[in-house]
Design an enzyme around this catalytic site. Structure first.
Site, PDB file in Angstrom:
ATOM      1  N   SER A   1       5.754   5.392  29.381  1.00  0.00           N
ATOM      2  CA  SER A   1       5.640   4.123  30.090  1.00  0.00           C
ATOM      3  C   SER A   1       6.877   3.924  30.945  1.00  0.00           C
ATOM      4  O   SER A   1       7.956   4.461  30.647  1.00  0.00           O
ATOM      5  CB  SER A   1       5.520   2.964  29.090  1.00  0.00           C
ATOM      6  OG  SER A   1       5.654   1.708  29.736  1.00  0.00           O
TER       7      SER A   1
ATOM      8  N   TYR B   1       7.840  -1.786  21.438  1.00  0.00           N
ATOM      9  CA  TYR B   1       7.009  -0.997  22.352  1.00  0.00           C
ATOM     10  C   TYR B   1       7.872  -0.113  23.255  1.00  0.00           C
ATOM     11  O   TYR B   1       7.624   1.089  23.381  1.00  0.00           O
ATOM     12  CB  TYR B   1       6.142  -1.913  23.199  1.00  0.00           C
ATOM     13  CG  TYR B   1       5.329  -1.164  24.234  1.00  0.00           C
ATOM     14  CD1 TYR B   1       4.184  -0.466  23.855  1.00  0.00           C
ATOM     15  CD2 TYR B   1       5.710  -1.133  25.571  1.00  0.00           C
ATOM     16  CE1 TYR B   1       3.439   0.240  24.787  1.00  0.00           C
ATOM     17  CE2 TYR B   1       4.969  -0.433  26.507  1.00  0.00           C
ATOM     18  CZ  TYR B   1       3.839   0.254  26.113  1.00  0.00           C
ATOM     19  OH  TYR B   1       3.111   0.970  27.036  1.00  0.00           O
TER      20      TYR B   1
END
Length: 262
Positions: free
Chosen positions: A144, A157
């Site tokens: 990400s 995350y």
């Protein structure tokens, strides 16, 4: 160069929607048979039937909760029992949450780490020997844009995606003498169910991409004569990652905290 995956099998996790479904479509379009893995069997079976009819490939739906301990080894054992060998592994399954770490549900934190980190490492270790020995496919992981700096309000995350990025790049180096192509792809906000699970659009920093754009970027990176160990989707995300690498850590942290509304 153009690559065909005919005669290979691609295992795609989190395949029931979003990026996983798009990976399945693009790999099926290029001739790969598929093993589609997610928790929702009904959606997997619907996707598998549609891809088989459209592209003339074979798609196998496997319902599995990859957040459970030992999920990678269990999935490998199940596919061995079915006589299915994998040439491509796409580690796509994962989820995030938004809010102060102090207020996060401990059980949700554990599940996120298990799915985003432990399952990725376990699946990769379970299938990597075959992938490297065969060499016709690829190892793809979904990192990400959040992997390139600390992410206040998405602390766990961001940390899990930093792990995925680091692990994949290291494996790419370790397997550089094999024909296997290894790639970590790092999208920014993408139009999927991700933010429905997160429960907030405050984490959507930057221009929203489509699953097709992100997967096409990954596929084209794999098709280069020399596959890079990682690729970031979107010019803005690439510039942000570069700025994070060059700026003082304290400044990077403050900018990320404001952007994510921590």
């Amino acid at each position: 160069m153009s690559i065909t995956y005919r005669g290979t099998v691609a295992l795609i996790t989190g395949a029931s929607a979003g990026l996983g479904a798009e990976f399945a479509r693009q790999w099926a379009e290029r001739g790969a048979d598929l093993v589609l893995v997610a928790r929702r069997l009904d959606r997997l079976e619907e996707l598998a039937a549609g891809l088989e009819q459209r592209y003339g490939i074979r798609a196998t739906a496997v319902a599995a909760d990859l957040s459970l301990p030992g999920a990678g080894a269990a999935l490998r054992a199940e596919l061995d029992a079915r006589g299915i060998r994998i040439q491509t592994l796409v580690n796509n399954a994962g989820f995030g949450s938004h809010g102060p770490f102090l207020e996060q549900d401990p059980a949700q934190i554990d599940r996120m780490i298990q799915l985003n980190v432990t399952a990725v490492a376990g699946l990769t270790r379970a299938f990597l020997p075959d992938l490297a020995a065969d060499g016709r496919g690829a190892l793809v992981t979904l990192a990400s844009a959040a992997a390139y700096q600390p992410t206040p309000a998405m602390a766990v995350y961001g940390a899990t995606k930093a792990f995925v990025l680091s692990l994949t790049e290291a494996i790419a180096y370790e397997t550089r003498r094999s024909p296997l192509r290894v790639l970590a792809v790092s999208p920014g906000p993408t139009s999927t169910e991700f933010f429905d699970v997160v429960g907030s659009r405050d984490a959507a920093v930057g221009r929203m991409a489509t699953p097709e754009q992100v997967v096409t970027t990954a596929r084209r990176a794999l098709e280069r004569s020399s596959t890079p160990p990682s690729v970031i989707y979107g010019l803005g995300n690439r510039l942000s990652a570069l700025a994070s690498a060059l700026a003082p850590r304290r400044l990077t942290l403050a900018v990320a905290g404001r952007a994510l509304k921590a």
